[in-house]
Scaffold this active site. Sequence first.
Site, PDB file in Angstrom:
ATOM      1  N   GLY A 205       0.811  -1.206   0.000  1.00  0.00           N
ATOM      2  CA  GLY A 205       0.000   0.000   0.000  1.00  0.00           C
ATOM      3  C   GLY A 205       0.843   1.254   0.000  1.00  0.00           C
ATOM      4  O   GLY A 205       2.064   1.229  -0.179  1.00  0.00           O
ATOM      5  N   ASP A 206       0.177   2.378   0.210  1.00  0.00           N
ATOM      6  CA  ASP A 206       0.855   3.665   0.208  1.00  0.00           C
ATOM      7  C   ASP A 206       1.861   3.788   1.348  1.00  0.00           C
ATOM      8  O   ASP A 206       2.844   4.514   1.236  1.00  0.00           O
ATOM      9  CB  ASP A 206      -0.170   4.799   0.301  1.00  0.00           C
ATOM     10  CG  ASP A 206      -1.040   4.877  -0.944  1.00  0.00           C
ATOM     11  OD1 ASP A 206      -0.583   4.424  -2.001  1.00  0.00           O
ATOM     12  OD2 ASP A 206      -2.172   5.383  -0.842  1.00  0.00           O
ATOM     13  N   GLY A 207       1.605   3.070   2.448  1.00  0.00           N
ATOM     14  CA  GLY A 207       2.538   3.114   3.575  1.00  0.00           C
ATOM     15  C   GLY A 207       3.880   2.500   3.235  1.00  0.00           C
ATOM     16  O   GLY A 207       4.928   3.027   3.605  1.00  0.00           O
ATOM     17  N   LEU A 208       3.884   1.365   2.536  1.00  0.00           N
ATOM     18  CA  LEU A 208       5.133   0.741   2.122  1.00  0.00           C
ATOM     19  C   LEU A 208       5.865   1.628   1.122  1.00  0.00           C
ATOM     20  O   LEU A 208       7.094   1.753   1.169  1.00  0.00           O
ATOM     21  CB  LEU A 208       4.857  -0.635   1.513  1.00  0.00           C
ATOM     22  CG  LEU A 208       6.078  -1.401   0.998  1.00  0.00           C
ATOM     23  CD1 LEU A 208       7.077  -1.659   2.120  1.00  0.00           C
ATOM     24  CD2 LEU A 208       5.658  -2.724   0.345  1.00  0.00           C
ATOM     25  N   PHE A 209       5.116   2.260   0.226  1.00  0.00           N
ATOM     26  CA  PHE A 209       5.740   3.171  -0.728  1.00  0.00           C
ATOM     27  C   PHE A 209       6.408   4.336  -0.002  1.00  0.00           C
ATOM     28  O   PHE A 209       7.509   4.760  -0.370  1.00  0.00           O
ATOM     29  CB  PHE A 209       4.702   3.696  -1.715  1.00  0.00           C
ATOM     30  CG  PHE A 209       5.272   4.607  -2.765  1.00  0.00           C
ATOM     31  CD1 PHE A 209       5.910   4.100  -3.876  1.00  0.00           C
ATOM     32  CD2 PHE A 209       5.179   5.992  -2.624  1.00  0.00           C
ATOM     33  CE1 PHE A 209       6.451   4.948  -4.838  1.00  0.00           C
ATOM     34  CE2 PHE A 209       5.701   6.838  -3.582  1.00  0.00           C
ATOM     35  CZ  PHE A 209       6.342   6.314  -4.694  1.00  0.00           C
ATOM     36  N   ASN A 210       5.765   4.858   1.037  1.00  0.00           N
ATOM     37  CA  ASN A 210       6.350   5.955   1.814  1.00  0.00           C
ATOM     38  C   ASN A 210       7.641   5.524   2.488  1.00  0.00           C
ATOM     39  O   ASN A 210       8.614   6.280   2.547  1.00  0.00           O
ATOM     40  CB  ASN A 210       5.348   6.442   2.854  1.00  0.00           C
ATOM     41  CG  ASN A 210       5.901   7.551   3.722  1.00  0.00           C
ATOM     42  OD1 ASN A 210       6.498   7.299   4.760  1.00  0.00           O
ATOM     43  ND2 ASN A 210       5.711   8.785   3.283  1.00  0.00           N
TER      44      ASN A 210
END
Length: 616
Positions: A205-210
Amino acid sequence: MQDGGEVLFLDGIGEVVVSIGCSGLSLQPLHPELVSSCWSSITLQPKLDNKIKFSDVYGVELLDKGPICGPWNTRTAIQGKKNIEMHRFVVHGITRTRKRPSPWVPCEYIFGHKDLKTCKNWFERLMACINNEGDRPKNLMVFVHPLCGKGRGVRNWETVALLFDRAKIKTKVIVTDRAGHAYDTLVSLSDIELKALDGVVAVGGDGLFNEILNGILSSRYKASYPPTPEGFGYFGSNENCEEQKRNGLNCSMPTPDSVNTTFPGNSTKCDDHEPLLSTSQPTGLEIPSLIFWWFLVADTNKEPCIGEQDHIVSFPNDWFRLGIIPSGSTDAIVLSTTGERDPVTSALLIILGRRMSLDIAQVVRWKSSPTAEVLPTVRYAASFAGYGFYGEVIRESENYRWMGPARYDFSGTMVFLRHRSYEAKVAFLETPNSNPLAASAEDDVTGAQPLQSHQRRPRRIICRTNCFVCKEALTSGQNSEDEVADSSRTICENPKWVWSEGHFLSVGAAVISCRNERAPDGLVADAHLSDGFLHLLLIRDCPLPLYLWHLTQFTKKGSDPLSFKFVEHHKTPAFTFISSHDESVWNLDGEIFQACEVSVQACRGLVNLFASGPEV
């Protein structure tokens, strides 16, 4: 230029004359009268032009000798010539549907010939043509989140891994076993090791991308801190500081000794973070699940030659790209950059080497609390940074981890009902592009009449593939939107800065539109991907029913939730936030960030993404 062509058998079609041109394969059936009814049985382009573009081919493979199916018609069926044993090779490409051009669907064209040498010759020629297609990655590092989206990360990677194998892309796959795993891995990579990669892909998700974003940039992005208004108090120096000071701006330069680079996610928790929605399904009573999408809670030309010396890798650059194969709860970054929340489409965008620039928000925390010493700490966010309501939802949800994804709806409801506001001062850098529809601190926020009844809002220009706004921003650094003066603002001594202070339910900055499946237009419908601006959203204290009304507007496509009197919307390249207390926290792409004084700036086109922008 095009060769004379050669007769091959195409599975499901029959004999075709195949020739290689500068941009693709041309196909001409020898017996079109036999295949007119069956041509549509093969997954070609929606509008058939008898051509397979190299830009849409992601792999070529030699197959074992096997059956080639001729055209499906009555005569061949009666004569028993439907299947013919031949040597074969397959061309792997993509197709799109007519109704929905954004999702990419893999397709294959199986060619046959009685001579093995002919098939090998075609295979080698096609491979040479594909290898001449620029910008396609050869080596990737892939981080797979095993717990995000109820295990979708692992399943999605298993689905798309075959596509990367067909494209002959080498992938180093790392399944994360803790929060901060990807960050620590990327920080520890030497520049030589990083130069050996064409990019890093997040399957999550966006958290892993961050986490990946911060791991890449934390020690490799060398730039001044965000500008601050005159009198803010924190100064530094670099080659740009004198010019910034002449414009009334403070500036600072990060140094290895003064910047805290510990990633906040380095803890024992392993679940992924998303900045918008939970994954709860509609249950009939839709108020909680419909209105709390905005919570922004957690789920949260080629590479240079490698010489003998370990040259420094810096950003931005032209060769390194980041990719996402969506597997989280909301996948706002993917939806905002591709228009589709589809793992196969995202994988094909990566394989075919699509490229676009993406703005990143640099967030500098000066103080974590009013009594703390000044210690600059740098973080980066790709989608959103929010304080107050946005931060409290994610902090509250930490107490209910046993509930799973449902904890976000529950925590959001609790924070919403508390209806707490926070005193703060915000200074933003005003430009000719600043949105004029900002509420005055003296306005009567008990009224529900939107500002659009008083002022005409500029026409919204949505960011799309080949967006002219982003192209113009990258070349000229200016935007042509009209400016309407707003007398409700208090202008600083320097006319470039504007102060807004009072009690706010939330303070947020959207880097991108933050679209998701329940909020079709996202937080800011006309936020662009690489125009160098943040969309500062200041939600002033207001009655609870009006706040609810404002929030529900996000679920309606084409609505204007930012036009209420208690909502300030400013398009700005930078802002500074000051609070005299530490009652709330910041939410950066779903990560908790404790800070009472921060400066934020948009870093135009800081990273490249394996994407091409929403097509529709």
